[in-house]
Scaffold this active site. Structure first.
Site, mmCIF file in Angstrom:
data_model
loop_
_atom_site.group_PDB
_atom_site.id
_atom_site.type_symbol
_atom_site.label_atom_id
_atom_site.label_comp_id
_atom_site.label_asym_id
_atom_site.label_seq_id
_atom_site.Cartn_x
_atom_site.Cartn_y
_atom_site.Cartn_z
ATOM 1 N N SER A 141 0.816 -1.222 0.000
ATOM 2 C CA SER A 141 0.000 0.000 0.000
ATOM 3 C C SER A 141 0.849 1.270 0.000
ATOM 4 C CB SER A 141 -0.927 0.019 1.216
ATOM 5 O OG SER A 141 -1.611 1.259 1.250
ATOM 6 N N TYR B 123 -1.288 1.960 -12.772
ATOM 7 C CA TYR B 123 -0.270 3.018 -12.671
ATOM 8 C C TYR B 123 1.155 2.481 -12.517
ATOM 9 C CZ TYR B 123 -1.191 2.171 -7.734
ATOM 10 O OH TYR B 123 -1.369 1.578 -6.507
ATOM 11 N N THR C 112 -15.463 -11.751 -18.829
ATOM 12 C CA THR C 112 -16.558 -12.584 -18.320
ATOM 13 C C THR C 112 -17.859 -11.786 -18.448
ATOM 14 O OG1 THR C 112 -14.980 -13.480 -16.744
ATOM 15 C CG2 THR C 112 -17.300 -13.950 -16.307
ATOM 16 N N ALA D 241 -13.318 -1.581 -9.410
ATOM 17 C CA ALA D 241 -12.927 -0.256 -9.916
ATOM 18 C C ALA D 241 -13.851 0.169 -11.052
ATOM 19 C CB ALA D 241 -11.478 -0.297 -10.375
ATOM 20 N N LYS E 219 -12.742 -4.692 1.314
ATOM 21 C CA LYS E 219 -13.662 -3.589 1.017
ATOM 22 C C LYS E 219 -15.133 -3.985 1.161
ATOM 23 C CE LYS E 219 -10.563 -1.273 -2.257
ATOM 24 N NZ LYS E 219 -10.469 -0.679 -3.602
HETATM 25 N N1 LIG Z 1 -5.454 3.926 -9.888
HETATM 26 C C1 LIG Z 1 -6.172 3.583 -8.831
HETATM 27 O O1 LIG Z 1 -6.357 4.350 -7.877
HETATM 28 C C2 LIG Z 1 -6.821 2.229 -8.789
HETATM 29 C C3 LIG Z 1 -7.915 1.977 -7.931
HETATM 30 C C4 LIG Z 1 -8.496 0.717 -7.934
HETATM 31 C C5 LIG Z 1 -7.979 -0.276 -8.757
HETATM 32 N N2 LIG Z 1 -6.902 0.000 -9.552
HETATM 33 C C6 LIG Z 1 -6.367 -1.036 -10.449
HETATM 34 O O2 LIG Z 1 -7.420 -1.430 -11.317
HETATM 35 C C7 LIG Z 1 -7.300 -2.804 -11.650
HETATM 36 C C8 LIG Z 1 -8.625 -3.512 -11.362
HETATM 37 O O3 LIG Z 1 -8.942 -3.425 -10.002
HETATM 38 P P1 LIG Z 1 -10.306 -4.063 -9.433
HETATM 39 O O4 LIG Z 1 -10.297 -3.826 -7.971
HETATM 40 O O5 LIG Z 1 -11.473 -3.648 -10.228
HETATM 41 O O6 LIG Z 1 -9.999 -5.634 -9.691
HETATM 42 P P2 LIG Z 1 -11.014 -6.847 -9.887
HETATM 43 O O7 LIG Z 1 -12.299 -6.562 -9.199
HETATM 44 O O8 LIG Z 1 -10.234 -8.057 -9.562
HETATM 45 O O9 LIG Z 1 -11.309 -6.848 -11.488
HETATM 46 C C9 LIG Z 1 -10.306 -7.215 -12.405
HETATM 47 C C10 LIG Z 1 -10.812 -6.979 -13.825
HETATM 48 O O10 LIG Z 1 -9.753 -7.298 -14.739
HETATM 49 C C11 LIG Z 1 -10.234 -8.254 -15.686
HETATM 50 N N3 LIG Z 1 -9.120 -9.110 -16.118
HETATM 51 C C12 LIG Z 1 -8.141 -9.628 -15.344
HETATM 52 N N4 LIG Z 1 -7.286 -10.356 -16.105
HETATM 53 C C13 LIG Z 1 -7.755 -10.286 -17.381
HETATM 54 C C14 LIG Z 1 -7.317 -10.829 -18.633
HETATM 55 N N5 LIG Z 1 -6.221 -11.571 -18.727
HETATM 56 N N6 LIG Z 1 -8.038 -10.547 -19.739
HETATM 57 C C15 LIG Z 1 -9.150 -9.765 -19.670
HETATM 58 N N7 LIG Z 1 -9.612 -9.237 -18.519
HETATM 59 C C16 LIG Z 1 -8.923 -9.483 -17.389
HETATM 60 C C17 LIG Z 1 -11.308 -9.015 -14.951
HETATM 61 O O11 LIG Z 1 -12.129 -9.658 -15.885
HETATM 62 P P3 LIG Z 1 -13.003 -10.959 -15.425
HETATM 63 O O12 LIG Z 1 -14.220 -10.438 -14.765
HETATM 64 O O13 LIG Z 1 -13.280 -11.646 -16.718
HETATM 65 O O14 LIG Z 1 -12.120 -11.771 -14.506
HETATM 66 C C18 LIG Z 1 -11.997 -7.864 -14.215
HETATM 67 O O15 LIG Z 1 -12.837 -7.143 -15.086
HETATM 68 C C19 LIG Z 1 -6.109 -3.321 -10.833
HETATM 69 O O16 LIG Z 1 -4.978 -3.278 -11.685
HETATM 70 C C20 LIG Z 1 -5.961 -2.307 -9.723
HETATM 71 O O17 LIG Z 1 -4.638 -2.207 -9.239
HETATM 72 C C21 LIG Z 1 -6.323 1.231 -9.595
#
Ligand SMILES: NC(=O)c1ccc[n+]([C@@H]2O[C@H](COP(=O)([O-])OP(=O)(O)OC[C@H]3O[C@@H](n4cnc5c(N)ncnc54)[C@H](OP(=O)(O)O)[C@@H]3O)[C@@H](O)[C@H]2O)c1
Length: 276
Positions: A14, A218, A153, A131, A65
């Protein structure tokens, strides 16, 4: 001294202590912000004991969360929309919860790409995780009439659209390549591109010139998606700004000062990420 922290399992990664620590120093506040590893089974008890542990509140990261959301007694609309909370504080001993990712993303988008909503065009979101929910809600609140969710998915995308309702629809993941031809904003919320892994497979050759391309990944700061969009002359929005801006409301709740996201803060986090 006012104390707050971030909880998660694991928590080592973090950057929140860096961000809040910078603000505590900048505003000369007698406070502290630490990080605590809390197992999912212990998270609800931890939140119920905030006051007795001398904490004004906390940030919550994966995988806690949803537990934070379920434990709170008062929940802001931002968290209700996402069904997950990342910011917790106490009001009259009641656990209050918000999700500040919507605020973080939309604020950074507005500051980096003003005028992004320059027509009644749709927004395309890649991904349907937590997100994506926060960001789709942000666009909905901003009055975007059509928000198209592409997700590997399909069922997960459909569940998101059903929950948020107005203006949302899904499209097949295989049809994502040319979404920049018709969307005013394209946002990657998948983990593709993180640490350089994978490729989203978007084609910007015939993109609308006013399309804004955002990536919430990022690390690296300039993902291959942003590099490609930039090379085609499109405006881009990185993921670091979202991370910094989402921290603002929590800091203000706990420490009583609304902090600013400055180039100096960005530098502190970039240095930690090992970026140039
Ligand atoms: N900049 C920021 O402040 C911030 C804040 C929050 C999150 N993030 C980043 O955003 C990303 C997502 O976070 P989250 O919390 O939403 O995660 P999450 O709930 O685990 O969702 C992950 C997403 O990525 C997709 N995915 C993963 N591997 C894939 C692949 N090989 N091909 C296609 N789709 C794929 C998943 O699709 P499926 O549903 O098909 O598995 C799902 O839509 C992470 O990298 C996280 O670090 C950044």
């Amino acid at each position: 001294m006012i104390r707050a922290c971030v909880i998660g399992w694991p928590i080592e990664h973090s950057r929140s202590p860096l961000i809040h620590g910078h603000w505590l120093t900048t505003y000369r506040i007698d406070g502290s912000y630490g990080k605590t590893a809390v197992q999912p089974e212990a998270a609800a008890d931890f939140l119920r004991s905030l006051s007795s542990n001398g904490l004004a509140g906390c940030n919550v990261t994966v995988p806690l969360k949803e537990i934070a959301f379920a434990t709170a007694g008062r929940i802001e609309d931002s968290a209700l929309a996402v069904k997950a909370a990342n910011t917790i504080w106490l009001e009259d001993a009641v656990i209050c919860a918000a999700n500040t990712d919507t605020y973080g993303f939309m604020t950074h988008l507005e500051l980096t790409a003003p005028g992004w909503q320059n027509s009644a065009s749709p927004v395309a979101i890649l991904g349907a995780g937590g997100a994506a929910r926060a960001i789709a809600y942000g666009f909905q609140q901003a009055g975007v009439e059509e928000i198209v969710i592409f997700n590997r998915t399909r069922e997960r995308a459909e569940a998101l659209c059903q929950d948020l309702g107005k203006g949302l629809r899904t499209a097949d993941w295989s049809k994502r390549a040319n979404c920049a031809d018709w969307a005013c904003v394209v946002v990657n919320t998948t983990t593709i591109g993180m640490k350089g892994a994978g490729h989203l497979g978007l084609d910007f050759a015939s993109a609308r010139p006013d399309c804004v391309v955002a990536d919430i990944v990022y690390v690296p700061l300039e993902t291959s998606l942003l590099k490609d969009a930039h090379a085609h002359g499109l405006r881009t929005v990185d993921g670091l700004g979202m991370l910094l801006h989402q921290a603002v409301p929590g800091f203000e709740r706990w420490f009583g000062v609304r902090p600013e996201v400055t180039p100096a803060l960005r530098r502190v986090v970039l240095d930690d990420l090992g970026a140039q």
